[in-house]
Design an enzyme around this catalytic site. Structure first.
Site, PDB file in Angstrom:
ATOM      1  N   HIS A 166       0.806  -1.216   0.000  1.00 39.69           N
ATOM      2  CA  HIS A 166       0.000   0.000   0.000  1.00 39.69           C
ATOM      3  C   HIS A 166       0.836   1.262   0.000  1.00 39.69           C
ATOM      4  O   HIS A 166       0.325   2.373  -0.141  1.00 39.69           O
ATOM      5  CB  HIS A 166      -0.969  -0.006   1.197  1.00 39.69           C
ATOM      6  CG  HIS A 166      -2.296   0.674   0.896  1.00 39.69           C
ATOM      7  ND1 HIS A 166      -2.356   1.932   0.350  1.00 39.69           N
ATOM      8  CD2 HIS A 166      -3.572   0.265   1.082  1.00 39.69           C
ATOM      9  CE1 HIS A 166      -3.633   2.276   0.192  1.00 39.69           C
ATOM     10  NE2 HIS A 166      -4.392   1.291   0.633  1.00 39.69           N
TER      11      HIS A 166
ATOM     12  N   ASP B 257      -2.442   2.603  -4.326  1.00 39.74           N
ATOM     13  CA  ASP B 257      -3.685   2.670  -3.551  1.00 39.74           C
ATOM     14  C   ASP B 257      -4.715   1.752  -4.183  1.00 39.74           C
ATOM     15  O   ASP B 257      -4.437   1.107  -5.198  1.00 39.74           O
ATOM     16  CB  ASP B 257      -4.227   4.108  -3.563  1.00 39.74           C
ATOM     17  CG  ASP B 257      -3.268   5.036  -2.886  1.00 39.74           C
ATOM     18  OD1 ASP B 257      -3.209   6.225  -3.288  1.00 39.74           O
ATOM     19  OD2 ASP B 257      -2.526   4.579  -1.985  1.00 39.74           O
TER      20      ASP B 257
END
Lengths: 327, 349, 458
Positions: free
Chosen positions: C429, C433
């Site tokens: 992450h 995204d």
């Protein structure tokens, strides 16, 4: 199979080929009535007559020249040089004439001649009954050079030499005449000229040799086998044409090469094989190529201690093998 | 022709010398037609000989050994061998006449001297006319003079073993007679009574070394006695004498054993194109030798006796010149052997 | 037609001749082969014949003059315009003779500093037993231009004199090291003086290939540790996997996502072509090549998924090297299909077959397992329908293909039976995204759903 020695093998080959082809005849000093000083031609005169087993005058150059002239006429002469040490007077006829006849006539004159030459030392022969003479003939284009070590090889190769349409210098190591015994088949056989023989397969080191030394190499290989050194022994059998493929395949397999010959080390057959390995097996060499040969002293001398100092033997070879293996 | 065998005294005085006969009584087997043919051959050979010399001076022929002065000995003995029809020859490097008259065309000879493709003796691997011309029963392997003698003896031995009645003639010079192998060859031939004739073209010079430095005797023929067979000295400048001596020798060799024929000749030219014989011979000597020119004298004799006419004399010369000119042109235009032919035939199959 | 007569290379003399006597004068008629001029060399006096029928026009070298071989000595007129058998101009060098008798015609080697070694005269080809010269048409070996001499060869540095003490590996060792990608510094030598022998190298290579630094033995024996426990010693590969997992989990913030993919068309295609494919390609066609292709294409569209976290930057990888997780006998290995985007279905199928075979035989090389930029794990082969995979550090993401099941789904407001396969993804992450990763997954999904019985596979 019967067990015979090298002299018996030679004699059998001569007899069989003379029976097979009436163009085959023998000439040399003492070959007829006496049967040869080593008895190589014993009783052949009784079977084939004095026209085919000729006692020549003591004149090596003419033995060779007359044989050559007879070959021009289609005969298959087998001149004998009584001792290799006496071959030098015949050198012009051998190297200047015989070796060049086919090439110099653009192939019109084949020379189907087999020159038998007892050679080699270790028999207290001194400087003039021990000489190794093979290298000069090995060097000469137009000649083939054969040097068997066993009765089986001697007989099969001599028969092939006699049938060959090119001149063959056939070297018989004197010490093997009676000291080496082996099995001979009853049935007819020949062996190809130009093919080496792996007398002992192994993984760690390749030893290349010929003649009497071959037997010492085999003994040395057994001596070091118990030390974890597995030696492959290649018997050249024919010096020229050299069986490059067998030699190189073995070197590529083991990566280590030792060459053993009785002849003087400098410029000998071993030098050629070493060059061959460096040229065509370079990427496979795991150690330098080494040679164990006669020293650069004219010939092995007469006194026992001096002869022993000169001659390679089983112990010297075993030592060399250990050193090569440890590299 | 009466003959005396050599006796066992001190050699030289008792050597047989051939007795000259006039051309009126031709020896057996020889016709005037043969004489004219022989002369024609001689002129052809002489013209070729002169031409290759000139070509050498032009840089087109690397090396040549002249046979000028030897023509009678070579062509006379060859004629006897050809008429016999069952002879084999081992000549030496000076036997241009013999090799050419044996059956080569002028072009073939010229190809040989120029070292071109199609050369008959060795495909130009060897010096000119060296190797083998088996079609004409000739072998000459090398330039090591004397080596051919033992080979010839071996050849004769083989013929005898094959119950073949071929007679072998081996040619050599006075120099070669000094080689150890000349002794070995004659010795063996004598022991085995082989059908071989030793023909020495004695021109009294081995390059520059005169006969007096080559041997302690005045003649060579007397050596034969030491080997147990007859030897004869022959006037090598007289083609008829040479024919006759050889014919008789062939007969003897076939049935009884070896013969040594010493044919006394003159070498009119230097040893080869690489030699200058004025360094060791005087002009006077050469002039006197040239008086004995066998080709010139034979021609004069034939003319004088009316065996050929002046016209024929001229025609022979002109035809020879034309033939040699043609041969020169053809050979000059011919290719040298392809480089790839250097390889191969080192061994027989 | 006029021609130049040159002094031929002939006879004894290697280099020059002196004009003795002209046997003809200008204006005289010439017959071919007739002697024209007497020339004296240091060994013979010879008569040079006329090469042609014609006449002598002009004498160029006077009596008493010494000229080199090949120098022009006369001008001739040929009778019929032919050159006769004269040497053609190129057969001898055509340098004009200087008046003084310098040796070495056309040689540019003569210099003031000849030295005791001397030099080789060019342009002369000695022939005959005593080496009389004859010029030939052979190319002159550098006579016209001095070839720059090669710089003297540096002697090769000698190997150590100590027996076997050389640090230089033997040719056999070098060759084998190169073939197997071995760093010799890693290999222990048992030869003389510690040199690496050929056998040492062979042993090293064999040992490395079995498993990383382990032998190919069965699981190590368990150790009794008290009445309630048994301890199993760790194999090196187990230790390696453990370390890698901890590194991934502790360093990479993972996020996961899943999509359902309708692979009915893919199944139909595969069923249809499988037999023929096996026949022609010798490979069994599975669903995995299609999945790899879809992933590779999607990575091209979304390069941030083919990347690494670089601390202060995101490192985008140019090549698309897809690692495939394979259960090898002694643990998980991930051989890599390099440049997967450049392979067709067939290429992928073949590469897959080759790598998995070798993985199972412990014959993977270092190159096989290096350079991966993305990983795909076919968890469906074990029956899984949803996975939460751990990323193969330091990659940006990992994808699993789950088991294909026939399920009842709603299509066009009706219940349909479709072959459905879940594709699960874990992603770093920090780098991406939900938007990018979601888009990537959607790309994979639509690519796979676009495959039908008519889709070309080559």
């Amino acid at each position: 199979m019967a067990v015979k020695n090298v002299i018996e093998a030679v004699r059998e080959a001569l007899r069989e080929e003379m029976q097979r082809d009436s163009k085959v005849f023998i000439l040399g000093e003492d070959v007829g009535r006496r049967g040869g000083v080593f008895l190589a031609t014993h009783e052949l005169i009784d079977e084939f007559g004095e026209s085919r087993v000729i006692d020549t005058p003591l004149a090596e150059a003419s033995i060779m020249g007359i044989a050559l002239g007879a070959a021009f006429r289609g005969m298959r002469p087998i001149p004998e040089v009584q001792f290799s040490d006496f071959i030098w007077p015949a050198m012009n006829q051998l190297i200047g004439e015989t070796a060049r006849a086919c090439y110099g006539t653009n192939g019109a004159l084949p020379v189907p001649m087999t020159i038998r030459v007892p050679y080699g030392g270790g028999i207290r022969g001194g400087l003039f009954h021990s000489q190794n003479v093979e290298t000069i003939f090995f060097h000469t284009p137009g000649l083939k050079v054969v040097a068997p070590a066993t009765p089986y090889d001697a007989k099969g190769l001599l028969k092939s030499a006699i049938r060959d349409n090119s001149p063959v210098v056939f070297l018989e190591h004197k010490k093997t005449y009676r000291l080496v015994r082996g099995e001979l088949p009853e049935e007819e056989y020949t062996l190809p000229i130009g093919q080496a023989d792996i007398k002992r397969a192994g993984e760690n080191i390749t030893v290349v040799s010929y003649g009497l030394m071959l037997h010492y190499c085999l003994e040395a290989a057994e001596a070091v086998a118990g030390e974890g050194i597995d030696v492959e022994v290649v018997d050249l059998r024919t010096l020229k044409p050299l069986d490059k493929e067998t030699v190189l395949n073995s070197v590529k397999k083991t990566g280590k090469l030792l060459i053993v010959h009785e002849d003087n080390v400098t410029g000998g057959v071993g030098a050629e094989i070493a060059a061959l390995a460096a040229d065509e097996a370079f990427e496979y060499l795991d150690a330098p190529v080494t040679r164990l040969c006669g020293p650069d002293v004219p010939t092995m001398p007469f006194a026992q201690t001096l002869e022993d100092e000169y001659m390679p033997n089983t112990d010297k070879i075993a030592q060399a093998l250990r050193k090569q293996a440890a590299y | 022709m009466p003959r005396k065998k050599t006796t066992r005294s001190n050699g030289t005085e008792d050597s047989e010398v051939a007795i000259a006969q006039s051309l009126e009584g031709l020896p057996e087997g020889l016709t005037t037609g043969d004489l004219v043919d022989s002369y024609t051959n001689m002129i052809m050979v002489r013209t070729m000989d002169e031409r290759i010399w000139a070509l050498n001076r032009q840089g087109k022929v690397p090396i040549a050994a002249s046979c000028q002065g030897h023509e009678a000995a070579q062509l006379g003995s060859l004629l006897a061998a050809q008429k016999d029809g069952r002879c084999f020859l081992f000549p030496y490097y000076r036997d241009l006449g013999l090799k050419m008259a044996a059956g080569l065309t002028p072009t073939q000879v010229m190809l040989s001297f120029m070292g071109k493709e199609g050369e008959p003796y060795s495909n130009a691997r060897q010096f000119p006319l060296q190797g083998a011309d088996l079609e004409h029963n000739i072998i000459q392997i090398s330039n090591v003079v004397g080596a051919g003698l033992t080979q010839a003896v071996g050849y004769a031995l083989a013929c005898k073993m094959q119950d073949d009645d071929t007679v072998v003639l081996t040619y050599f010079g006075d120099g070669a007679s000094s080689q150890g192998e000349a002794h070995e060859a004659m010795n063996f031939a004598g022991v085995h009574q082989l059908p071989v004739i030793f023909v020495c073209e004695n021109n009294h010079y081995a390059i520059s070394v005169p006969q007096s430095r080559q041997m302690a005797t005045d003649d060579l023929a007397s050596r034969a006695q030491g080997y147990g067979f007859p030897g004869f000295t022959v006037d090598g400048m007289d083609i008829v004498r040479c024919y006759e001596a050889t014919r008789e020798a062939i007969s003897h060799a076939r049935t009884q054993g070896p013969v040594l024929l010493e044919m006394q000749v003159e070498r009119l030219m230097p040893h080869t194109t690489d030699d200058d014989h004025l360094r060791y011979r005087t002009q006077e000597e050469l002039d006197s030798a040239n008086q004995r020119d066998p080709v010139v004298n034979f021609g004069s004799d034939l003319l004088a006796r009316g065996i050929i006419t002046q016209e024929k004399f001229e025609a022979i010369k002109a035809e020879a010149l034309q033939a040699i000119n043609e041969a020169t042109d053809v050979a000059d235009a011919a290719n040298p052997p392809d480089p790839s032919t250097m390889w191969g035939r080192v061994y027989s199959e | 037609m006029a021609m130049i007569l040159e002094l031929p290379h002939v006879g004894e003399s290697v280099v020059e001749g002196t004009i003795g006597k002209w046997l003809k004068q200008p204006g005289d008629k010439l017959t071919r082969y007739e002697p024209l001029v007497e020339v004296i060399t240091d060994k013979v006096t010879m008569e040079v014949p006329s090469p042609v029928d014609g006449s002598l026009l002009k004498i160029l070298a006077q009596e008493g003059e010494t000229v080199p071989m090949g120098a022009p000595i006369a001008e001739l007129e040929t009778a019929d315009g032919s050159n006769g058998s004269a040497p053609t101009p190129e057969s001898v060098p055509t340098t004009v003779a200087p008046a003084e008798p310098t040796p070495a015609p056309a040689s540019t080697q003569q210099s003031a500093t000849t030295g005791t070694t001397g030099y080789l005269v060019k342009n002369i080809n000695p022939v005959g037993p005593t080496g009389g010269g004859v010029g030939t048409e052979q190319e002159n070996r550098g006579a016209d231009q001095d070839e720059p001499s090669a710089p003297p060869l540096q002697p090769a540095p000698s190997t150590s004199d100590a027996p076997g003490g050389s640090s230089r590996p033997s040719p056999a060792v070098r060759r084998l090291a190169k073939e197997h990608g071995v760093d010799l510094a890693q290999v222990r030598g048992t030869g003389m003086g510690g040199r690496i022998t050929r056998d040492d190298l062979i042993r090293y290579v064999e040992g490395k290939q079995s498993t990383p630094a382990t032998s190919t033995q069965a699981l190590p024996a368990t150790v009794e540790a008290g009445p309630d426990e048994q301890h199993v010693p760790l194999t090196p590969i187990r230790r390696m996997i453990a370390d890698a997992m901890v590194r991934s989990v502790t360093q990479i913030p993972h996020a996961w996502s899943t999509v359902e993919v309708d692979v009915t068309g893919l199944v139909a295609l595969r069923t249809q072509v499988r037999a023929a494919f096996q026949q022609s390609e010798g490979v069994d066609l599975t669903y995995l090549p299609f999945a790899i292709k879809a992933v590779a294409e999607a990575l091209k569209k979304y390069p941030t998924l083919n990347a690494s976290w670089g601390g202060d930057k995101i490192i985008l990888k140019r090549r698309i090297n897809v690692g495939i997780a394979v259960a090898a006998p002694h643990g998980l290995v991930v051989p890599v299909i390099h440049d997967a985007d450049r392979l067709s279905i067939t290429g992928l199928a073949t590469a897959l077959r080759d790598l998995t075979q070798r993985a199972r035989q412990n014959k993977l090389t270092i190159e096989d397992v290096q350079g991966g930029t993305f990983t795909l794990n076919n968890t469906g082969a074990l029956g899984s329908i949803v996975s939460y995979p751990i990323i193969n550090h330091p990659q940006a993401a990992i994808v699993t293909t789950e088991a294909i099941q026939k399920r009842a789904v709603v299509r066009d407001d009706a219940i349909a039976i479709r072959s459905m396969m879940n594709i699960c993804m874990a992603f770093d992450h920090r780098i991406n995204d939900g938007a990018e990763s979601g888009a990537f997954l959607q790309a994979v999904k639509s690519r796979l759903e676009s495959i039908g019985p008519d889709t070309p596979i080559y």
